[in-house]
Design an enzyme around this catalytic site. Structure first.
Site, PDB file in Angstrom:
ATOM      1  CG  ASP A  61      -5.173 -33.328  15.666  1.00  0.00           C
ATOM      2  OD1 ASP A  61      -5.192 -32.756  16.765  1.00  0.00           O
ATOM      3  OD2 ASP A  61      -5.026 -34.565  15.549  1.00  0.00           O
ATOM      4  CG  LEU A  70       7.597 -38.079  19.098  1.00  0.00           C
ATOM      5  CD1 LEU A  70       9.001 -37.561  19.364  1.00  0.00           C
ATOM      6  CD2 LEU A  70       7.100 -37.580  17.754  1.00  0.00           C
ATOM      7  NE  ARG A  72      -0.509 -43.194  20.521  1.00  0.00           N
ATOM      8  CZ  ARG A  72       0.044 -42.348  21.369  1.00  0.00           C
ATOM      9  NH1 ARG A  72       1.279 -42.516  21.780  1.00  0.00           N
ATOM     10  NH2 ARG A  72      -0.627 -41.303  21.814  1.00  0.00           N
ATOM     11  CE  LYS A  85      -0.750 -34.864  18.036  1.00  0.00           C
ATOM     12  NZ  LYS A  85      -1.612 -35.933  18.573  1.00  0.00           N
ATOM     13  CG  ASP A 129      -8.068 -39.635  21.445  1.00  0.00           C
ATOM     14  OD1 ASP A 129      -8.938 -38.768  21.223  1.00  0.00           O
ATOM     15  OD2 ASP A 129      -6.973 -39.368  21.976  1.00  0.00           O
ATOM     16  CG  ASN A 130     -12.940 -37.464  21.927  1.00  0.00           C
ATOM     17  OD1 ASN A 130     -14.095 -37.109  21.722  1.00  0.00           O
ATOM     18  ND2 ASN A 130     -11.912 -36.965  21.254  1.00  0.00           N
ATOM     19  CB  CYS A 188      -4.596 -44.408  24.123  1.00  0.00           C
ATOM     20  SG  CYS A 188      -5.467 -45.576  23.054  1.00  0.00           S
ATOM     21  CB  CYS A 339      -4.664 -41.502  39.092  1.00  0.00           C
ATOM     22  SG  CYS A 339      -5.829 -40.660  38.024  1.00  0.00           S
TER      23      CYS A 339
END
Ligand SMILES: [Zn+2]
Length: 381
Positions: A61, A70, A72, A85, A129-130, A188, A339
């Site tokens: 990472d 935090l 999850r 991390k 996540d990508n 997410c 946004c």
């Protein structure tokens, strides 16, 4: 590979399972697992694998712990915010099981380093996540013949499988030959995720890893498990290997790693700055501070997001009503649209330009960047 008396006591509940036993526990100890991503999925995966006695866990990472993690990412605590991390993960893993060797790779996995990162490990687990990283991990695992224990999550739904063409199953590309168009599938960060969901999907991945390590049970090779938390339902799809798959098929065309950002239609960061349809939050601040510039700023987020965080004086035209209400806007007016992080407003600005609006620009990074770079009193969510 032997177990000492402390380890025999620690793993006693495994040792009395006939399917695991002393032989299985030794296999678990001999196994090495590379975990790509130390976030929502990586947390339960690494914690359970460490507790179960996996001998070596590699952790990849490049990110630091953020407050928004935090909810999850249970590897990390409040006191870890701002720390890398990987370091936080190593501390937690060592705290659970000091016997576990933790190798941290504080880097972004890329086409340049992926094969070298993965090669020393027996099993790879995808906790990213990508899409670029997912295709990269897939291709590298196929090329190196390593099982790729896959999981992904979004909002209330998740899925998991084991991709291992060398064990007779399909790969990720057999299932999803093409990435979705950029911006079509929100992350997410943009779409949200129920905090406990990565716990459920990550535990499925950890279970599959332990089964692969001991060589028992029926693995998820050739099957995709789908989970819906709102309905509390699991379902399953049979997966077949695609003989025409470009990486694991009969006549592969991908024989080395490619440019995955380009494959997924994502512009490299250097070109992003030159995008004429984008402005920065600094430019948005100038527009708001100086009405003489004649630029109007519009918030395209939904009302429930506006409730959480807003920039005073900026009107809301939610994305969900955009197609119906864009006629309220003046095609000759200059607009900056924002946004949460810039994906939806990018679509909204493109939508307006397609309909003849000359000056519809997307604010890069959205209200999140505004909070980070302009006004820290605006909450980040
Ligand atoms: Zn394939």
């Amino acid at each position: 590979m032997e177990l000492n008396n402390d380890e025999i006591r620690r793993y006693s509940r495994h040792l009395i399972l006939p399917e695991v036993g002393l032989a299985g526990q030794k296999k678990i100890k001999a196994a090495s697992v590379l975990c790509i991503g130390t976030g929502g999925l990586g947390s339960p995966i690494q914690m359970y694998l460490a507790a179960a006695g996996i001998g070596k866990i590699g952790v990849v990472d490049f990110d630091v712990v953020d407050y928004s993690n935090l909810q999850r990412q249970i590897l990390h605590t409040d006191a870890d915010v701002g720390r890398p991390k990987t370091e936080s993960a190593r501390e937690t893993i060592k705290g659970i099981n000091p016997n576990c060797e933790v190798v941290i790779h504080n880097t972004r996995i890329s086409s340049e380093n992926a094969l070298d990162l993965i090669r020393p490990y027996d099993i790879v687990v995808d906790g990213t996540d990508n899409f670029p990283t997912r295709y990269l991990t897939n291709d590298a695992c196929v090329l190196l013949k390593k099982p790729n224990v896959y999981g992904s999550i979004f909002r209330f739904e998740g899925q998991a499988s084991v991709f291992a063409p060398h064990l007779g199953g399909p790969c990720y590309r057999c299932l999803y030959p093409e990435p979705p168009p950029p911006g079509m599938v929100p992350s997410c960060a943009e779409g949200g995720v129920l905090g406990v969901l990565p716990g459920i999907i990550g535990c499925i991945q950890a279970t599959e890893i332990l089964k692969l390590a001991i060589g028992k049970g029926t693995s998820l090779v050739g099957r995709l498990v789908l989970f819906d938390a709102l309905k509390m339902k699991f379902s399953e799809l049979k997966l077949r290997r695609d003989p025409a798959c470009p990486v694991c098929g009969e006549h592969p065309t991908i024989k080395e790693l490619i440019d995955y950002e380009q494959f997924c239609g994502i512009e490299p960061p250097s070109k992003e700055n030159e995008n004429p349809d984008e402005v920065t939050v600094q430019e948005m601040k100038r527009a708001l501070d100086d009405p003489k510039l004649g630029i109007k700023v519009i918030d395209v987020r939904e009302p429930f997001e506006y409730e959480i965080a807003r920039i005073e004086g900026v009107p809301l035209l939610p994305m969900s009503q955009f197609e119906k209400r864009f006629t309220e806007l003046d095609p000759n007016q200059q607009y900056y649209l924002f946004c949460k992080v810039g994906a939806r407003s990018d679509q909204a600005a493109a939508f307006l330009r397609e309909r003849g609006f000359k000056y519809a620009k997307n604010v890069k990074g959205g209200i999140d960047a505004w909070s980070e770079e302009i006004d820290r009193s605006v909450p980040r969510y």
